[in-house]
Design an enzyme around this catalytic site. Structure first.
Site, short mmCIF file in Angstrom:
data_model
loop_
_atom_site.label_atom_id
_atom_site.label_comp_id
_atom_site.label_asym_id
_atom_site.label_seq_id
_atom_site.Cartn_x
_atom_site.Cartn_y
_atom_site.Cartn_z
CB CYS A 17 27.54 53.59 11.63
SG CYS A 17 26.59 52.93 12.86
NE ARG A 23 28.00 50.13 9.55
CZ ARG A 23 28.00 50.79 8.19
NH1 ARG A 23 28.08 50.58 7.62
NH2 ARG A 23 26.55 51.13 8.47
CG ASP A 131 25.73 48.07 8.39
OD1 ASP A 131 25.35 46.93 9.28
OD2 ASP A 131 23.77 48.59 7.98
#
Length: 166
Positions: A17, A23, A131
């Site tokens: 990420c 994440r 996100d």
């Protein structure tokens, strides 16, 4: 569905990420546990990283860690690291289109994490893991739900598509 080559004696999966604090570490913790539960822990290695370097060495975001802990996962071991394209991995799974561009785009071994999500709809823009960093706790819970579902699909694919893992 999954690339077949192994970079070493273990099949290596890298989750990527932006900062490696929300994440990808969430996906890392969940996928690693699912792989261990399937008896593949000695055969499959999971790592995670971020395309940016500003969180290197930091633990995961406290909200991501709290969400994982509340769901029964161990979020304490993670330390953020930066993605290195030179590391030998068999499969790179990124969380969104920006991460995909940052790692050089889609290839045989680079895909989006939710490409393996049975409920994702890429045609409708639903193939990103959103996100949650600038949102509330519900965003972290949404990410965990996506990650758990997709991690199960990844383990199923490993079990059914990689005969050397049996």
């Amino acid at each position: 569905m999954l690339p077949g080559a192994r970079s070493s004696d273990r099949y290596r999966i890298e989750l990527v990420c932006l900062g490696n604090i929300c994440r990808s570490p969430t996906a890392h913790v969940v996928l690693e546990e699912r792989i261990a539960d399937a008896g593949l822990g000695d055969l499959v290695e999971v790592t995670s990283s971020g395309t940016g370097d500003w969180h290197v060495g930091d633990p995961m975001d406290r909200r991501a860690a709290a969400t994982l802990t509340a769901a029964g996962y161990d979020a304490t071991r993670h330390r953020a690291r930066q993605y290195d394209a030179g590391e030998p991995v068999d499969l790179v799974l990124v969380m969104d289109d920006a991460n995909l561009a940052d790692v050089g785009g889609r290839t045989d071994r680079v895909r989006k994490f939710r490409d393996l999500d049975p409920l994702a709809s890429p045609a409708k823009g639903g193939s990103d893991v959103p996100d949650p960093y600038y949102g509330g706790d519900d965003g972290f819970e949404e990410v965990l739900t996506m990650v758990e579902r997709t991690a199960s699909a990844i383990v199923d694919a490993l079990l059914h598509e990689r005969p050397w893992l049996s």
